[in-house]
Design a protein around this motif. Structure first.
Motif, PDB file in Angstrom:
ATOM      1  N   LEU A 138       0.833  -1.209   0.000  1.00  0.00           N
ATOM      2  CA  LEU A 138       0.000   0.000   0.000  1.00  0.00           C
ATOM      3  C   LEU A 138       0.865   1.256   0.000  1.00  0.00           C
ATOM      4  N   ARG A 139       1.899   1.246   0.803  1.00  0.00           N
ATOM      5  CA  ARG A 139       2.760   2.430   0.906  1.00  0.00           C
ATOM      6  C   ARG A 139       3.554   2.679  -0.367  1.00  0.00           C
ATOM      7  N   GLN A 140       4.082   1.628  -0.944  1.00  0.00           N
ATOM      8  CA  GLN A 140       4.890   1.782  -2.154  1.00  0.00           C
ATOM      9  C   GLN A 140       4.087   2.388  -3.300  1.00  0.00           C
ATOM     10  N   ASN A 141       2.790   2.127  -3.300  1.00  0.00           N
ATOM     11  CA  ASN A 141       1.947   2.602  -4.394  1.00  0.00           C
ATOM     12  C   ASN A 141       1.107   3.815  -4.004  1.00  0.00           C
ATOM     13  N   GLY A 142       1.462   4.433  -2.884  1.00  0.00           N
ATOM     14  CA  GLY A 142       0.847   5.698  -2.490  1.00  0.00           C
ATOM     15  C   GLY A 142      -0.633   5.621  -2.203  1.00  0.00           C
ATOM     16  N   TYR A 143      -1.079   4.505  -1.598  1.00  0.00           N
ATOM     17  CA  TYR A 143      -2.517   4.367  -1.337  1.00  0.00           C
ATOM     18  C   TYR A 143      -3.001   5.456  -0.388  1.00  0.00           C
ATOM     19  N   ASN A 144      -4.127   6.077  -0.755  1.00  0.00           N
ATOM     20  CA  ASN A 144      -4.703   7.157   0.039  1.00  0.00           C
ATOM     21  C   ASN A 144      -6.193   7.235  -0.245  1.00  0.00           C
ATOM     22  N   GLN A 145      -7.003   7.237   0.813  1.00  0.00           N
ATOM     23  CA  GLN A 145      -8.453   7.308   0.634  1.00  0.00           C
ATOM     24  C   GLN A 145      -8.955   8.742   0.665  1.00  0.00           C
ATOM     25  N   LEU A 146     -10.066   8.967  -0.018  1.00  0.00           N
ATOM     26  CA  LEU A 146     -10.722  10.266   0.062  1.00  0.00           C
ATOM     27  C   LEU A 146     -11.115  10.560   1.503  1.00  0.00           C
ATOM     28  N   GLU A 147     -11.010  11.813   1.896  1.00  0.00           N
ATOM     29  CA  GLU A 147     -11.370  12.219   3.246  1.00  0.00           C
ATOM     30  C   GLU A 147     -12.589  13.146   3.215  1.00  0.00           C
ATOM     31  N   GLY A 148     -13.277  13.205   4.327  1.00  0.00           N
ATOM     32  CA  GLY A 148     -14.408  14.121   4.464  1.00  0.00           C
ATOM     33  C   GLY A 148     -15.736  13.588   3.993  1.00  0.00           C
ATOM     34  N   THR A 183     -15.952   5.398   1.610  1.00  0.00           N
ATOM     35  CA  THR A 183     -14.652   5.232   0.966  1.00  0.00           C
ATOM     36  C   THR A 183     -14.067   3.840   1.192  1.00  0.00           C
ATOM     37  N   ASP A 184     -14.776   2.981   1.952  1.00  0.00           N
ATOM     38  CA  ASP A 184     -14.326   1.589   2.051  1.00  0.00           C
ATOM     39  C   ASP A 184     -14.331   0.922   0.674  1.00  0.00           C
ATOM     40  N   GLN A 185     -15.103   1.477  -0.267  1.00  0.00           N
ATOM     41  CA  GLN A 185     -15.099   0.946  -1.631  1.00  0.00           C
ATOM     42  C   GLN A 185     -13.734   1.130  -2.292  1.00  0.00           C
ATOM     43  N   GLU A 186     -12.997   2.144  -1.876  1.00  0.00           N
ATOM     44  CA  GLU A 186     -11.659   2.351  -2.412  1.00  0.00           C
ATOM     45  C   GLU A 186     -10.694   1.276  -1.901  1.00  0.00           C
ATOM     46  N   TRP A 187     -10.914   0.823  -0.675  1.00  0.00           N
ATOM     47  CA  TRP A 187     -10.056  -0.178  -0.036  1.00  0.00           C
ATOM     48  C   TRP A 187     -10.031  -1.492  -0.824  1.00  0.00           C
ATOM     49  N   ILE A 188     -11.128  -1.810  -1.491  1.00  0.00           N
ATOM     50  CA  ILE A 188     -11.194  -3.074  -2.237  1.00  0.00           C
ATOM     51  C   ILE A 188     -10.952  -2.881  -3.727  1.00  0.00           C
ATOM     52  N   LEU A 189     -10.567  -1.666  -4.133  1.00  0.00           N
ATOM     53  CA  LEU A 189     -10.306  -1.413  -5.553  1.00  0.00           C
ATOM     54  C   LEU A 189      -8.833  -1.126  -5.834  1.00  0.00           C
TER      55      LEU A 189
END
Length: 350
Positions: free
Chosen positions: A175-185, A189-195
């Motif tokens: 996750l870190r190597q590929n700059g994973y970051n979820q939308l805030e506010g 956004t759990d849908q982003e976690w599985i994509l």
């Protein structure tokens, strides 16, 4: 001692459920507990959530860490947790859910036996009601106990049940190597976690255990239909980000195209069905129309694919509901037949 697993628990006003959630992560094996890190991220909660979490941190300081922060919604909790995580692997547990403690003990022992090159770990989950009764349980139908490639799991994750965040554990460094970051506010956004992380995953593993206890039916839950309808702008924002990302798809860098495409279609089906199939009085569809035009501009193939989405109308009758809506004269409201369907559905399920 090196941490093998980090659990992120996003927490906002969950005092009713948090004790049960945190207690489920405690077992007698102190050596194994020392390899576990639990990050309880208090997202500006106004109840006793922080007080409850700090009691666990005081009692188990080598395992539990409380992070008190200003409210930024779900994605901000995941982003903060990922920044702080020390575990080789990382998993999200919602504060109103919990783990089967015995199974969790076994899960930790199992991942201790894995090398650190597995990117995605699947495990089963159980849907429960407010009385802890199991409504249904699910373990993915792929080979267990061996390291798998994407081709080994692709049929299950694209033609079977939609992948849920409850069954996923990731390798933290991937996750870190590929700059994973979820939308805030915003919510959902759990849908982003599985994509997004799946675009970089190469090695997979599946445990034949039911670990996660997923609570449904709680009043005010984000999956409550009345809450979902209010969350349409958030779902549209998440969908737009997904499509922008996918439009820049580079197969030399990102993998598992079939999964990514299938997941985006599932997510859009979820969004359109909430807007078009769940409200007898109808929802203002102006924003959906604008978003639909956006899809046509950015990806004509996905736009056409949505025309094939079907929903039950009456017994043994299914309609291409998105296509029917698009063919209506006024796309800010539902075509007549869809409005009739909604009224009938409302009478039976009110």
């Amino acid at each position: 001692m090196r941490k093998k697993l980090t659990i992120i628990i996003p927490t906002y006003n969950m005092e009713k459920y948090l004790d049960k959630c945190l207690t489920s992560l405690i077992f007698d094996d102190k050596g194994l507990m020392a390899q576990l890190e639990v990050l309880v991220v208090i997202d500006g909660a106004k109840d006793r959530s922080s007080e409850i979490a700090h009691k666990y941190q005081d009692k188990y300081p080598n395992t539990f860490v409380v992070i008190d922060k200003k409210n930024g919604n779900y994605g901000s909790c995941i982003n903060r947790g990922l920044k702080e995580a020390k575990g080789t692997y990382i998993k999200v547990l919602d504060a109103d859910d919990y783990f089967d403690t015995n199974t969790f003990n076994s899960f930790l022992k199992h991942i201790n036996g894995l090398n650190d090159t597995v990117d995605v770990i699947f495990s089963g989950y159980c849907v429960i009601d407010e009385n802890d009764r199991c409504v249904s349980s699910f373990i993915r139908n792929i080979n267990k106990g061996i390291i798998l490639s994407s081709s080994d799991i692709m049929d299950s994750v694209t033609n079977g049940r939609h992948v849920a965040m409850h069954e996923i554990t990731y390798r933290t460094e991937m996750l870190r190597q590929n700059g994973y970051n979820q939308l805030e506010g915003i919510s959902y956004t759990d849908q982003e976690w599985i994509l997004y992380p799946m675009a970089y995953a190469k090695k997979f593993y599946c445990f034949d255990i039911v670990l996660y206890k997923y609570l449904v039916g709680r009043s005010g839950q984000t999956m409550d239909l009345s809450v979902l309808k209010k969350g349409i702008p958030a779902l549209i924002s998440i969908s737009q980000k997904m499509l922008e990302w996918y439009s820049c798809w580079d197969k030399n860098i990102m993998l598992n195209d079939k999964y990514i495409y299938s997941n985006i279609i599932w997510h859009l089906n979820h969004l359109y069905s909430i807007c078009l199939l769940t409200d007898a009085d109808g929802i203002d569809l102006t924003h959906l129309k604008e978003f639909d035009d956006y899809i046509l501009d950015i990806n004509k193939h996905i736009y056409q694919e949505l025309n094939n989405l079907k929903a039950s109308f009456f017994i043994n009758a299914r309609i291409c509901y998105v296509k029917m809506w698009r063919n209506g004269k006024d796309k800010t409201r539902l075509p007549y037949m869809l409005r009739i369907r909604n009224r009938v559905q409302h009478l039976f399920y009110k």
